[in-house]
Design an enzyme around this catalytic site. Structure first.
Site, PDB file in Angstrom:
ATOM      1  CB  SER A 102     -18.816 -74.404  15.484  1.00 20.31           C
ATOM      2  OG  SER A 102     -17.946 -73.389  15.953  1.00 20.31           O
ATOM      3  CE1 TYR A 162     -22.861 -70.992  15.005  1.00 18.14           C
ATOM      4  CE2 TYR A 162     -20.905 -71.079  16.372  1.00 18.14           C
ATOM      5  CZ  TYR A 162     -21.508 -71.244  15.154  1.00 18.14           C
ATOM      6  OH  TYR A 162     -20.763 -71.667  14.077  1.00 18.14           O
TER       7      TYR A 162
HETATM    8  N1  LIG Z   1     -17.017 -69.616   8.821  1.00 19.24           N
HETATM    9  C1  LIG Z   1     -16.508 -70.083   9.928  1.00 19.24           C
HETATM   10  O1  LIG Z   1     -15.419 -69.685  10.367  1.00 19.24           O
HETATM   11  C2  LIG Z   1     -17.233 -71.138  10.703  1.00 19.24           C
HETATM   12  C3  LIG Z   1     -16.657 -71.600  11.892  1.00 19.24           C
HETATM   13  C4  LIG Z   1     -17.307 -72.595  12.608  1.00 19.24           C
HETATM   14  C5  LIG Z   1     -18.497 -73.121  12.130  1.00 19.24           C
HETATM   15  N2  LIG Z   1     -19.036 -72.644  10.983  1.00 19.24           N
HETATM   16  C6  LIG Z   1     -20.296 -73.236  10.540  1.00 19.24           C
HETATM   17  O2  LIG Z   1     -20.214 -73.548   9.166  1.00 19.24           O
HETATM   18  C7  LIG Z   1     -21.488 -73.406   8.539  1.00 19.24           C
HETATM   19  C8  LIG Z   1     -21.368 -72.502   7.326  1.00 19.24           C
HETATM   20  O3  LIG Z   1     -20.851 -71.247   7.728  1.00 19.24           O
HETATM   21  P1  LIG Z   1     -20.436 -70.133   6.658  1.00 19.24           P
HETATM   22  O4  LIG Z   1     -19.569 -69.181   7.384  1.00 19.24           O
HETATM   23  O5  LIG Z   1     -19.948 -70.781   5.405  1.00 19.24           O
HETATM   24  O6  LIG Z   1     -21.857 -69.458   6.353  1.00 19.24           O
HETATM   25  P2  LIG Z   1     -22.263 -68.419   5.183  1.00 19.24           P
HETATM   26  O7  LIG Z   1     -21.082 -67.989   4.392  1.00 19.24           O
HETATM   27  O8  LIG Z   1     -23.064 -67.372   5.881  1.00 19.24           O
HETATM   28  O9  LIG Z   1     -23.207 -69.273   4.227  1.00 19.24           O
HETATM   29  C9  LIG Z   1     -24.541 -69.227   4.435  1.00 19.24           C
HETATM   30  C10 LIG Z   1     -25.261 -70.135   3.428  1.00 19.24           C
HETATM   31  O10 LIG Z   1     -26.380 -70.647   4.119  1.00 19.24           O
HETATM   32  C11 LIG Z   1     -27.568 -70.252   3.430  1.00 19.24           C
HETATM   33  N3  LIG Z   1     -28.617 -70.125   4.452  1.00 19.24           N
HETATM   34  C12 LIG Z   1     -28.630 -69.342   5.561  1.00 19.24           C
HETATM   35  N4  LIG Z   1     -29.751 -69.550   6.261  1.00 19.24           N
HETATM   36  C13 LIG Z   1     -30.452 -70.504   5.599  1.00 19.24           C
HETATM   37  C14 LIG Z   1     -31.685 -71.157   5.836  1.00 19.24           C
HETATM   38  N5  LIG Z   1     -32.436 -70.872   6.911  1.00 19.24           N
HETATM   39  N6  LIG Z   1     -32.086 -72.113   4.968  1.00 19.24           N
HETATM   40  C15 LIG Z   1     -31.337 -72.409   3.867  1.00 19.24           C
HETATM   41  N7  LIG Z   1     -30.170 -71.824   3.595  1.00 19.24           N
HETATM   42  C16 LIG Z   1     -29.728 -70.872   4.452  1.00 19.24           C
HETATM   43  C17 LIG Z   1     -27.174 -68.973   2.695  1.00 19.24           C
HETATM   44  O11 LIG Z   1     -28.007 -68.679   1.611  1.00 19.24           O
HETATM   45  P3  LIG Z   1     -29.314 -67.703   1.791  1.00 19.24           P
HETATM   46  O12 LIG Z   1     -28.852 -66.514   2.566  1.00 19.24           O
HETATM   47  O13 LIG Z   1     -29.766 -67.399   0.394  1.00 19.24           O
HETATM   48  O14 LIG Z   1     -30.315 -68.502   2.540  1.00 19.24           O
HETATM   49  C18 LIG Z   1     -25.774 -69.390   2.228  1.00 19.24           C
HETATM   50  O15 LIG Z   1     -25.866 -70.282   1.138  1.00 19.24           O
HETATM   51  C19 LIG Z   1     -22.413 -72.905   9.651  1.00 19.24           C
HETATM   52  O16 LIG Z   1     -23.084 -73.986  10.242  1.00 19.24           O
HETATM   53  C20 LIG Z   1     -21.468 -72.283  10.667  1.00 19.24           C
HETATM   54  O17 LIG Z   1     -22.006 -72.290  11.973  1.00 19.24           O
HETATM   55  C21 LIG Z   1     -18.446 -71.660  10.263  1.00 19.24           C
END
Ligand SMILES: NC(=O)c1ccc[n+]([C@@H]2O[C@H](COP(=O)([O-])OP(=O)(O)OC[C@H]3O[C@@H](n4cnc5c(N)ncnc54)[C@H](OP(=O)(O)O)[C@@H]3O)[C@@H](O)[C@H]2O)c1
Length: 256
Positions: free
Chosen positions: A147, A160
């Site tokens: 991130s 985080y």
């Molecule tokens: N979105 C942003 O703007 C942003 C910015 C910077 C960094 N990031 C990083 O990008 C990554 C993805 O973010 P996102 O926003 O796409 O997340 P998201 O939409 O919340 O996606 C979450 C996914 O992770 C799974 N998950 C959550 N906890 C889990 C666990 N303990 N074991 C296995 N699967 C798990 C969820 O399925 P289940 O709930 O069924 O487990 C789902 O498939 C993260 O590392 C986040 O820190 C995101």
């Protein structure tokens, strides 16, 4: 389906994308599958994994549901046994990351341990297991989803930010250790992307105004806009790229 450029062709490669039933992980899984990879769809919900994998197969792509909690050592071990039986892993995308925006006084030791367990220890442990399988084939790609919070900080996000900075250090350390095994390890650092955890924030006019001032591109990112960088780093095309942390943030960290 043949890939347009041979170095981006992921045919005959197993790719595990953790947290690929939604958001950035799902978009990455879709693109890696389009490049020919057999993608293993992960999340804690078996139903969601089954649904996402089935949809990809219906589109003529190779996908298998592999539900497990990344923080569950026993379940992860079983999942990697399944992958070994399927020929071994070539690509690991460590995408799962929890966020907990609380100020310092509100964070207990247990809260901190729980977040670090999911966001830092689990990707480390999955990388160890993946490297064992990749080493056997003399080839592998590990892409960690960090991130911009691993590069710069804001108030009320200490746990985080600590975890993501740890991911960046881990990326460099694993790259140094695994380079001679043919395994390249890189990270991408997303900025602000419209995924479910940001659903409320994406409707906030004050945050949009902040992004319009702070990003060179003056807008939110869409999940499909992170996936191409992941594809590159997951492919043979990235043969001389390792130990890097690439911000994909519309210019948030490069512009003032
Ligand atoms: N979105 C942003 O703007 C942003 C910015 C910077 C960094 N990031 C990083 O990008 C990554 C993805 O973010 P996102 O926003 O796409 O997340 P998201 O939409 O919340 O996606 C979450 C996914 O992770 C799974 N998950 C959550 N906890 C889990 C666990 N303990 N074991 C296995 N699967 C798990 C969820 O399925 P289940 O709930 O069924 O487990 C789902 O498939 C993260 O590392 C986040 O820190 C995101």
């Amino acid at each position: 389906m043949p890939s347009p450029l041979p170095a981006f062709d992921l045919n005959n490669q197993n790719a595990l994308i953790t947290g690929s039933t939604d958001g950035l992980g799902k978009a990455a899984a879709e693109l890696l599958a389009q490049a020919g990879a057999h993608v293993w769809i992960n999340g804690r919900s078996e139903t969601r994994c089954d649904q996402v994998a089935a949809k990809l197969r219906k589109a003529g792509l190779k996908a298998t549901s592999l539900p497990f909690d990344v923080a569950d050592e026993t379940a992860a071990e079983l999942a990697f046994q399944t992958l070994a039986t399927a020929g071994g892993l070539s690509i690991l995308v460590n995408n799962v990351g929890q966020r907990d925006r609380r100020t310092l006084p509100k964070f207990t030791r247990n809260d901190l341990q729980s977040l670090l367990n999911v966001d830092l220890i689990s990707p480390f442990r999955l990388s160890q297991r993946a490297a064992d399988q990749m080493r056997a084939n003399g080839y592998g790609r590990i892409v960690n989803i960090s991130s911009i919070a691993g590069l710069i900080a804001q108030s009320g996000d200490a746990a985080y930010t600590s975890a993501k900075a740890g991911i960046n250090g881990m990326t460099k350390a694993l790259a140094a250790e695994l380079g001679t095994d043919g395994i390249n390890v890189n990270a991408v650092a997303p900025g602000f992307f419209k995924t479910e955890p940001n659903a409320a924030a994406a409707e906030d006019p004050a945050l949009l105004e902040k992004l319009q001032n702070a990003t060179a591109l003056k807008r939110w990112g869409n999940p499909e806009e992170l996936a191409p960088t992941i594809l590159f780093l997951a492919s043979a095309a990235a043969s001389y790229v390792t130990g890097q942390v690439w911000a994909v943030d519309g210019g948030y960290t490069s512009h003032y």
